[in-house]
Design an enzyme around this catalytic site. Structure first.
Site, PDB file in Angstrom:
ATOM      1  N   MET A 190     -20.465  25.605 -77.909  1.00  0.00           N
ATOM      2  CA  MET A 190     -20.204  24.370 -77.158  1.00  0.00           C
ATOM      3  C   MET A 190     -21.161  23.234 -77.526  1.00  0.00           C
ATOM      4  O   MET A 190     -21.310  22.289 -76.757  1.00  0.00           O
ATOM      5  CB  MET A 190     -20.329  24.652 -75.654  1.00  0.00           C
ATOM      6  CG  MET A 190     -19.481  25.814 -75.165  1.00  0.00           C
ATOM      7  SD  MET A 190     -19.837  26.183 -73.434  1.00  0.00           S
ATOM      8  CE  MET A 190     -19.033  27.802 -73.248  1.00  0.00           C
ATOM      9  N   SER A 191     -21.803  23.317 -78.686  1.00  0.00           N
ATOM     10  CA  SER A 191     -22.807  22.286 -79.007  1.00  0.00           C
ATOM     11  C   SER A 191     -22.853  22.022 -80.507  1.00  0.00           C
ATOM     12  O   SER A 191     -21.922  22.344 -81.234  1.00  0.00           O
ATOM     13  CB  SER A 191     -24.182  22.754 -78.519  1.00  0.00           C
ATOM     14  OG  SER A 191     -24.629  23.861 -79.274  1.00  0.00           O
ATOM     15  N   TYR A 212     -19.613  19.246 -71.997  1.00  0.00           N
ATOM     16  CA  TYR A 212     -19.150  19.850 -70.725  1.00  0.00           C
ATOM     17  C   TYR A 212     -19.946  19.372 -69.514  1.00  0.00           C
ATOM     18  O   TYR A 212     -19.528  19.580 -68.381  1.00  0.00           O
ATOM     19  CB  TYR A 212     -19.121  21.385 -70.798  1.00  0.00           C
ATOM     20  CG  TYR A 212     -20.456  22.064 -70.993  1.00  0.00           C
ATOM     21  CD1 TYR A 212     -21.405  22.108 -69.976  1.00  0.00           C
ATOM     22  CD2 TYR A 212     -20.755  22.679 -72.206  1.00  0.00           C
ATOM     23  CE1 TYR A 212     -22.629  22.738 -70.165  1.00  0.00           C
ATOM     24  CE2 TYR A 212     -21.968  23.310 -72.396  1.00  0.00           C
ATOM     25  CZ  TYR A 212     -22.904  23.331 -71.385  1.00  0.00           C
ATOM     26  OH  TYR A 212     -24.104  23.937 -71.576  1.00  0.00           O
ATOM     27  N   GLU A 213     -21.090  18.733 -69.757  1.00  0.00           N
ATOM     28  CA  GLU A 213     -21.836  18.156 -68.633  1.00  0.00           C
ATOM     29  C   GLU A 213     -21.212  16.837 -68.184  1.00  0.00           C
ATOM     30  O   GLU A 213     -21.654  16.259 -67.188  1.00  0.00           O
ATOM     31  CB  GLU A 213     -23.290  17.916 -69.043  1.00  0.00           C
ATOM     32  CG  GLU A 213     -24.044  19.190 -69.341  1.00  0.00           C
ATOM     33  CD  GLU A 213     -25.425  18.914 -69.907  1.00  0.00           C
ATOM     34  OE1 GLU A 213     -26.318  18.603 -69.112  1.00  0.00           O
ATOM     35  OE2 GLU A 213     -25.590  19.000 -71.134  1.00  0.00           O
ATOM     36  N   SER A 226     -29.733  27.298 -75.973  1.00  0.00           N
ATOM     37  CA  SER A 226     -29.842  28.213 -74.826  1.00  0.00           C
ATOM     38  C   SER A 226     -30.641  29.453 -75.169  1.00  0.00           C
ATOM     39  O   SER A 226     -30.329  30.150 -76.136  1.00  0.00           O
ATOM     40  CB  SER A 226     -28.458  28.727 -74.414  1.00  0.00           C
ATOM     41  OG  SER A 226     -27.855  27.859 -73.541  1.00  0.00           O
ATOM     42  N   ASN A 243     -23.482  37.040 -78.118  1.00  0.00           N
ATOM     43  CA  ASN A 243     -22.472  37.948 -77.547  1.00  0.00           C
ATOM     44  C   ASN A 243     -21.280  37.994 -78.489  1.00  0.00           C
ATOM     45  O   ASN A 243     -21.051  37.045 -79.241  1.00  0.00           O
ATOM     46  CB  ASN A 243     -22.017  37.419 -76.167  1.00  0.00           C
ATOM     47  CG  ASN A 243     -21.541  35.970 -76.248  1.00  0.00           C
ATOM     48  OD1 ASN A 243     -22.348  35.033 -76.257  1.00  0.00           O
ATOM     49  ND2 ASN A 243     -20.239  35.789 -76.350  1.00  0.00           N
ATOM     50  N   HIS A 286     -32.082  25.358 -69.797  1.00  0.00           N
ATOM     51  CA  HIS A 286     -32.435  24.216 -70.639  1.00  0.00           C
ATOM     52  C   HIS A 286     -33.401  23.340 -69.864  1.00  0.00           C
ATOM     53  O   HIS A 286     -33.056  22.842 -68.795  1.00  0.00           O
ATOM     54  CB  HIS A 286     -31.209  23.347 -70.932  1.00  0.00           C
ATOM     55  CG  HIS A 286     -30.288  23.909 -71.963  1.00  0.00           C
ATOM     56  ND1 HIS A 286     -30.098  23.320 -73.177  1.00  0.00           N
ATOM     57  CD2 HIS A 286     -29.513  24.997 -71.952  1.00  0.00           C
ATOM     58  CE1 HIS A 286     -29.223  24.025 -73.877  1.00  0.00           C
ATOM     59  NE2 HIS A 286     -28.854  25.053 -73.152  1.00  0.00           N
ATOM     60  N   ALA A 327     -26.930  28.927 -79.146  1.00  0.00           N
ATOM     61  CA  ALA A 327     -26.404  30.251 -78.838  1.00  0.00           C
ATOM     62  C   ALA A 327     -24.898  30.160 -79.051  1.00  0.00           C
ATOM     63  O   ALA A 327     -24.288  29.147 -78.707  1.00  0.00           O
ATOM     64  CB  ALA A 327     -26.717  30.601 -77.392  1.00  0.00           C
ATOM     65  N   HIS A 370     -23.284  33.859 -68.685  1.00  0.00           N
ATOM     66  CA  HIS A 370     -24.411  33.092 -69.230  1.00  0.00           C
ATOM     67  C   HIS A 370     -25.696  33.931 -69.269  1.00  0.00           C
ATOM     68  O   HIS A 370     -26.539  33.743 -70.147  1.00  0.00           O
ATOM     69  CB  HIS A 370     -24.613  31.821 -68.401  1.00  0.00           C
ATOM     70  CG  HIS A 370     -25.613  30.870 -68.980  1.00  0.00           C
ATOM     71  ND1 HIS A 370     -25.510  30.360 -70.258  1.00  0.00           N
ATOM     72  CD2 HIS A 370     -26.745  30.332 -68.462  1.00  0.00           C
ATOM     73  CE1 HIS A 370     -26.536  29.554 -70.497  1.00  0.00           C
ATOM     74  NE2 HIS A 370     -27.302  29.522 -69.426  1.00  0.00           N
ATOM     75  N   HIS A 378     -24.551  18.332 -73.635  1.00  0.00           N
ATOM     76  CA  HIS A 378     -23.262  18.902 -74.028  1.00  0.00           C
ATOM     77  C   HIS A 378     -22.144  18.050 -73.427  1.00  0.00           C
ATOM     78  O   HIS A 378     -22.327  17.464 -72.362  1.00  0.00           O
ATOM     79  CB  HIS A 378     -23.100  20.319 -73.471  1.00  0.00           C
ATOM     80  CG  HIS A 378     -24.235  21.238 -73.781  1.00  0.00           C
ATOM     81  ND1 HIS A 378     -25.399  21.235 -73.056  1.00  0.00           N
ATOM     82  CD2 HIS A 378     -24.376  22.191 -74.738  1.00  0.00           C
ATOM     83  CE1 HIS A 378     -26.219  22.151 -73.558  1.00  0.00           C
ATOM     84  NE2 HIS A 378     -25.634  22.743 -74.578  1.00  0.00           N
TER      85      HIS A 378
HETATM   86  N1  HPA Z   1     -18.575  30.929 -76.485  1.00  0.00           N
HETATM   87  C1  HPA Z   1     -19.013  29.649 -76.463  1.00  0.00           C
HETATM   88  N2  HPA Z   1     -20.283  29.327 -76.380  1.00  0.00           N
HETATM   89  C2  HPA Z   1     -21.179  30.318 -76.334  1.00  0.00           C
HETATM   90  C3  HPA Z   1     -20.801  31.674 -76.339  1.00  0.00           C
HETATM   91  C4  HPA Z   1     -19.427  31.983 -76.432  1.00  0.00           C
HETATM   92  O1  HPA Z   1     -19.016  33.153 -76.458  1.00  0.00           O
HETATM   93  N3  HPA Z   1     -21.939  32.398 -76.277  1.00  0.00           N
HETATM   94  C5  HPA Z   1     -22.960  31.519 -76.227  1.00  0.00           C
HETATM   95  N4  HPA Z   1     -22.518  30.260 -76.256  1.00  0.00           N
END
Ligand code: HPA
Length: 273
Positions: free
Chosen positions: A212-213, A86-87, A31, A236, A62, A114, A248, A84
């Site tokens: 998440m990846s 989650y998709e 990301s 973050n 993406h 990310a 996001h 991912h």
């Molecule tokens: N958590 C999970 N996935 C992420 C985050 C997060 O804080 N930031 C970017 N991808």
């Protein structure tokens, strides 16, 4: 048709499009990091949707395409847009492209993502070398009948993140004056960001970042004996560390802010791989 037969069909199509071009390294762009693909020289682009049997990605930020070409003087392929769980995909589907790369003869994998920063002494915008991971999710990309042609039923994960490539990444970062943190990435399934309690749990378990990846891809690569290096852009502070909500947009914005040093790091690592 077996999964492996599908993978071979995808690989065959890709071969028919790239001719004698032989990438040495596959790079997965996370990301906000997809712009690295713009740095690829003499690009040949293949949309996922044109590749028979290939999954298609659904996340904003993406794209869904493979970019073949030269980066840091090496022949590479980049995935602009990954898959991912989650998709709605199973991990087996998430790693479909990685298996396709292996069938294409690619032995090296550079994963980027990310991630949320769990380590409270670091900052949003820091880059992190992934030296190990934690997966509590019960799915595994190698669940089900083993693809013996690709790797063994049971396989080592102690060298999932190649030690000499990690050393190379440290050297490059030091020489370029880029701060490179290193630590453990913990997989959460998303798409919800973690709760503050989950982030405290991650910290207690030894994680420095949550995301998440990447973990499915690293597992599949280990299964197939590929050499893997992985970086997180800590976009973050993870949930609950600061008194504010996550979104996001912030992930994409931080990716944009640090892209120059990220790209410089990746390019030089690829050059000296
Ligand atoms: N958590 C999970 N996935 C992420 C985050 C997060 O804080 N930031 C970017 N991808």
């Amino acid at each position: 048709m077996t999964e492996l037969e599908k993978i071979k069909e995808s690989a065959q199509y890709i071969k028919s499009q790239i001719g004698s071009f032989k990438p040495e390294i596959a790079i997965v762009l996370g990301s906000g990091l997809g712009e690295l693909a713009d740095e690829i020289e003499n690009p040949v682009v293949l949309e996922y949707k044109k590749i028979p049997r290939f999954p298609v990605s659904t996340v904003p930020g993406h794209k869904g395409r493979l970019v073949f070409g030269k980066l840091g003087g090496k022949d590479i392929v980049a995935m602009q847009g990954r898959f991912h769980t989650y998709e709605g995909y199973m991990m087996r589907e998430v790693v479909y492209p990685i298996r396709t790369f292996k069938v294409l003869g690619i032995e090296n994998l550079l994963l980027t993502n990310a991630a949320g920063c769990v380590n409270a002494s670091w900052n949003a915008g820091d880059l992190m070398l992934i030296t190990d991971h934690i997966k509590l999710a019960s799915d595994n990309p190698c669940r089900g009948e083993n693809m013996d042609e690709l790797g063994p039923r049971f396989f080592d994960m102690s060298t999932a993140y190649d030690k000499s490539l990690c050393a190379l990444a440290r050297d490059v970062a030091r020489e370029k004056g880029i701060t490179l943190r290193e630590g453990v990435y913990m997989l959460f399934t998303g798409p919800s960001f973690e709760t503050p309690a989950e982030v405290r749990l991650a910290r207690i378990l030894g994680a420095d970042a949550v995301g998440m990846s990447t973990v499915p891809e690293a597992i599949a690569a280990s299964h197939m004996g590929m050499r893997t290096l992985a970086f997180s852009c800590l976009t973050n502070m993870a949930s609950g560390i600061l008194d504010r909500k996550l979104n996001h947009e912030e992930v994409l914005e931080t990716g944009e802010r640090v892209k120059d040093s990220f790209q410089a790091l990746v390019k030089e690592v690829v050059r000296r791989w």
